[in-house]
Design an enzyme around this catalytic site. Structure first.
Site: not given
Ligand code: EPU
Length: 347
Positions: A163, A238, A335
């Site tokens: 990012r 995010s 972000e």
């Molecule tokens: N989780 C929770 N609670 C929540 C959200 C997430 O416990 O409310 C835990 C869960 O275990 C879940 C894990 O976190 O399995 C990861 O969550 P998710 O797959 O939604 O991914 P993220 O790490 O929260 C990142 C990116 C997203 C991208 C997804 C998928 C960043 C800052 N965000 O989110 O990017 O779509 O991975 O690859 O790296 C964005 O940048 O705007 C964005 C949406």
């Protein structure tokens, strides 16, 4: 002819923040760039706006706002083992990814449905479901607003990281990204390691015969199920980066919080913590503060329930940062980029 007007920006940022620009210019063609460079010193700065899907806009923007509206996707080179595809900066990223798949140019499908424009993609090095745009990035064409000249930049110039890129740290408003090129190898290797994708029924069922279109469709479905559509509930995806900590810190945290979600990086020397998990465990999933709140299905996504300004966003961001720091000793980094006069005064 450069046509500069006042403009309400509320519908030019997906967080739906009330904002207005004194001086707003639509850039439809690159022919006007030299004239644009000549007038820039008359303004207190420049703000380049694409889809407005990764910005926190101040109520008043005194800088010259350039809205990039150039379109077009072309195959610019055929290497022995890859296509080199160029998209103009104002092209919708999601439309570009879909068009690539239609043409048989494969690789970007994990990045389907990311809001925003092609020109914004390298700035925050967009990434999702195990792929970052830097993996396919070939080069970009930018306009240097200070020197009034066009430059080409390769991966080495862009300093891509999670990012992050050169552009996030450069002088604000100096670089106007005009077009981005991606190198898409003929040989396609589906990237399905991300847990949500691996267990998606469409992917699991297809097995080794999986196609880029199936990956594209699965990613769209996963995103639609989890992430609010900015057209229905204003947001910028995010709101914080997933923090990266060293293995020692992670092990200490795991001792205290056995369920903590994290991904090993660099062979286990570092860990990327799921900020959504930290925020949810701090009690903020689906909770509001004034007109803003954290989303009920994905606590990393801040949403505007209506009528919020940059100030409301900053108040909630500060509360969350403080609570996560107290509870876990981890610092969350914002972000989306802050833009406009008042936003810079607040920080
Ligand atoms: N989780 C929770 N609670 C929540 C959200 C997430 O416990 O409310 C835990 C869960 O275990 C879940 C894990 O976190 O399995 C990861 O969550 P998710 O797959 O939604 O991914 P993220 O790490 O929260 C990142 C990116 C997203 C991208 C997804 C998928 C960043 C800052 N965000 O989110 O990017 O779509 O991975 O690859 O790296 C964005 O940048 O705007 C964005 C949406």
């Amino acid at each position: 002819m450069l046509h500069i007007t006042e403009q309400d920006l509320t519908y030019y940022n997906t967080l739906g923040l009330k904002s207005s620009a004194r001086s707003f210019l639509r850039l439809n063609s690159t022919a006007n760039l030299p004239a644009l460079t000549d007038i820039v010193p008359r303004f207190p700065g420049v703000v380049v706006l694409g889809g407005g899907s990764n910005v926190v806009l101040a109520p008043q923007v005194d800088e010259l706002v350039i809205h990039v509206e150039t379109r077009g996707v072309t195959l610019v080179d055929q290497e022995t083992d890859a296509f080199v595809v160029e998209a103009q900066a104002g092209e919708s990223w999601h439309h570009f990814v879909g068009l690539c798949i239609d043409q048989g140019w494969r690789g970007l499908e994990n990045l389907a449905l990311i809001p925003g424009t092609v020109g914004a993609a390298p700035i925050q090095n967009i990434g999702a479901y195990g792929v970052e745009q830097s993996e396919f990035f070939h080069s970009l064409v930018a306009w240097d607003m200070q020197r009034g000249e066009q430059v080409e930049m390769g991966p080495g110039d862009c300093l891509f990281a999670y990012r992050d890129s050169f552009f996030k740290h450069a002088e604000p408003g100096r670089w106007l990204i005009l077009a981005v090129r991606y190198r898409l190898p003929h040989e396609w290797r589906p990237q399905l390691a991300y847990p949500d994708l691996a267990r998606h029924p469409g992917i699991a069922l297809a097995g080794a015969a999986v196609t880029p279109r199936q990956v594209f469709d699965a990613v769209c479905e996963i995103r639609r199920a989890k992430l609010p559509d900015p057209a229905e509930l204003a947001n910028v995806g995010s709101f914080f980066k997933n923090p990266i900590v060293d293995a020692k810190t992670f092990n200490a945290l795991r001792e205290l919080h056995p369920g903590m979600v994290a991904y090993a990086l660099d062979g286990g020397t570092h860990f990327k913590l799921a900020a959504g998990w930290l925020i949810e465990r701090s009690g903020w999933k689906g909770r509001r503060l004034g007109p803003v709140g954290m989303h009920e299905r994905q606590s990393l996504v801040m949403v505007n329930h209506g009528g919020a300004t940059a100030r409301d966003i900053q108040v909630l961001a500060d509360v969350i940062r403080a609570e996560v720091a107290t509870r876990f000793g981890v610092r969350l980094e914002q972000e989306p980029v802050e833009m406009g006069s008042a936003a810079s005064e607040q920080t």
